[in-house]
Design a protein around this motif. Structure first.
Motif, PDB file in Angstrom:
ATOM      1  N   GLY A  97       0.775  -1.231   0.000  1.00 18.09           N
ATOM      2  CA  GLY A  97       0.000   0.000   0.000  1.00 18.09           C
ATOM      3  C   GLY A  97       0.800   1.272   0.000  1.00 18.09           C
ATOM      4  O   GLY A  97       0.243   2.361  -0.229  1.00 18.09           O
ATOM      5  N   ALA A  98       2.107   1.190   0.240  1.00 21.98           N
ATOM      6  CA  ALA A  98       2.920   2.397   0.345  1.00 21.98           C
ATOM      7  C   ALA A  98       2.942   3.175  -0.969  1.00 21.98           C
ATOM      8  O   ALA A  98       2.820   4.407  -0.985  1.00 21.98           O
ATOM      9  N   GLY A  99       3.109   2.464  -2.076  1.00 21.84           N
ATOM     10  CA  GLY A  99       3.218   3.137  -3.363  1.00 21.84           C
ATOM     11  C   GLY A  99       1.989   3.960  -3.694  1.00 21.84           C
ATOM     12  O   GLY A  99       2.098   5.091  -4.191  1.00 21.84           O
ATOM     13  N   GLU A 100       0.810   3.401  -3.439  1.00 23.34           N
ATOM     14  CA  GLU A 100      -0.429   4.116  -3.732  1.00 23.34           C
ATOM     15  C   GLU A 100      -0.554   5.380  -2.896  1.00 23.34           C
ATOM     16  O   GLU A 100      -0.964   6.446  -3.391  1.00 23.34           O
ATOM     17  N   ILE A 101      -0.176   5.276  -1.613  1.00 20.78           N
ATOM     18  CA  ILE A 101      -0.281   6.440  -0.724  1.00 20.78           C
ATOM     19  C   ILE A 101       0.676   7.544  -1.156  1.00 20.78           C
ATOM     20  O   ILE A 101       0.295   8.717  -1.272  1.00 20.78           O
ATOM     21  N   VAL A 102       1.922   7.182  -1.414  1.00 19.40           N
ATOM     22  CA  VAL A 102       2.925   8.181  -1.769  1.00 19.40           C
ATOM     23  C   VAL A 102       2.626   8.798  -3.138  1.00 19.40           C
ATOM     24  O   VAL A 102       2.832   9.995  -3.351  1.00 19.40           O
ATOM     25  N   ALA A 103       2.114   7.993  -4.078  1.00 17.83           N
ATOM     26  CA  ALA A 103       1.749   8.525  -5.391  1.00 17.83           C
ATOM     27  C   ALA A 103       0.607   9.532  -5.264  1.00 17.83           C
ATOM     28  O   ALA A 103       0.602  10.579  -5.930  1.00 17.83           O
ATOM     29  N   ALA A 104      -0.372   9.233  -4.412  1.00 11.82           N
ATOM     30  CA  ALA A 104      -1.477  10.170  -4.208  1.00 11.82           C
ATOM     31  C   ALA A 104      -0.973  11.476  -3.605  1.00 11.82           C
ATOM     32  O   ALA A 104      -1.425  12.571  -3.973  1.00 11.82           O
ATOM     33  N   PHE A 105      -0.011  11.373  -2.693  1.00 13.17           N
ATOM     34  CA  PHE A 105       0.548  12.583  -2.089  1.00 13.17           C
ATOM     35  C   PHE A 105       1.337  13.383  -3.127  1.00 13.17           C
ATOM     36  O   PHE A 105       1.276  14.622  -3.155  1.00 13.17           O
ATOM     37  N   ALA A 106       2.075  12.688  -4.001  1.00 17.18           N
ATOM     38  CA  ALA A 106       2.836  13.374  -5.046  1.00 17.18           C
ATOM     39  C   ALA A 106       1.902  14.142  -5.982  1.00 17.18           C
ATOM     40  O   ALA A 106       2.211  15.257  -6.417  1.00 17.18           O
TER      41      ALA A 106
END
Length: 271
Positions: A71-80
């Motif tokens: 789930g980390a990638g999805e969260i960080v991509a949304a923040f980016a």
């Protein structure tokens, strides 16, 4: 000229606090992104994202516990994506070397922020003096679910200096810097050097994943994080990362810091 304001997520962590200090020493405004910061920032609470991004010109992305966790990638991509809407001009992502899930996250974040700079790191040298290996060093045995393979441990002061350059200078957009030390040492060699510096016997032992999880949980790490860490260590310490890379030298124009120099400088284990 616009005033630089850099958001350092994970700003109280091992990399973040070094980067924050370095930026402030250079006269750059650095905002610490953490659950105890003002304004408060939490990766898992999107209501906290806009306040920390307000007026921000550059962002250091450091996801806890690790970019390779589910789930980390999805969260960080949304923040980016949110950062891009706020007009952020530069972004650096702390990633892991030899971690397939982290590499997927790099692509996801890069799709939202095309000028992303990736800092793909080997195992941090400072894990022995500040991180999860500090206690085991003091107890005399570093035990991990991995064979005694060579690892080009990277000095976090090098990582922070590269991040500071990337976030304050032009010319790094879209770059991938693989950050390691200049040479690989085994865990047996690393613990021997630390023991010599500390004046005590320190050794290395390979253990099963379950043994490592039991130890980590007893030391206070949540069991899900302990299991994730055991799986990650078993993956990246299988020999895939043995060869040093040139990312530090490419970014800074000088050699990376050797592990022996880190040990000489650290001094954390001396009584």
């Amino acid at each position: 000229m616009d005033t630089e304001k850099i958001l350092v997520t994970g700003g109280t962590g091992m990399t973040g606090r070094r980067l924050t200090r370095l930026l402030r020493e250079r006269g750059t405004e650095a905002r610490v992104g953490s659950r105890t910061g003002t304004p408060r920032f939490d990766w898992h609470d999107q209501k906290t994202w806009d306040p920390v991004l307000e007026g921000t010109t550059a962002v250091y992305l450091c996801y806890h516990p690790d970019l390779g966790f589910p789930g980390a990638g999805e969260i960080v991509a949304a923040f980016a994506a949110r950062a891009a809407r706020h007009g952020v001009r530069r972004m650096a992502l702390l990633s892991g070397r030899g971690e397939p899930e982290a590499q997927k996250a790099e692509l996801a974040v890069g799709a939202e922020f095309p000028g992303l700079t990736v800092l793909r790191c080997a195992v941090f040298a400072q894990n022995f003096s500040e991180g999860f290996l500090y206690g085991p060093v003091l107890e005399g045995t570093v035990a991990l679910p991995a064979p005694d393979v060579p690892e080009p441990f990277v000095d976090l002061d090098d990582v922070a200096e590269v991040a500071a350059r990337v976030l304050t200078e032009d010319g790094h957009a879209g770059e991938l810097y693989v950050l390691t030390g200049p040479a690989s040492v085994t865990f047996t060699e690393a613990t021997r050097l630390i023991g010599e510096a500390a004046g005590r016997a320190v050794g290395y032992q390979e253990v099963s994943a379950e043994e490592f999880v039991s130890w980590a949980a007893a030391a206070g790490l949540p069991e899900d994080e302990a299991r994730g860490l055991a799986a990650l260590l078993g993956q990246i310490l299988d020999g895939r990362n043995v060869e040093p890379a040139d990312g530090v030298e490419r970014a800074l124009g000088r050699p990376a810091t050797a592990f022996a120099e880190y040990v000489r400088r650290a001094g954390a284990w001396r009584s």
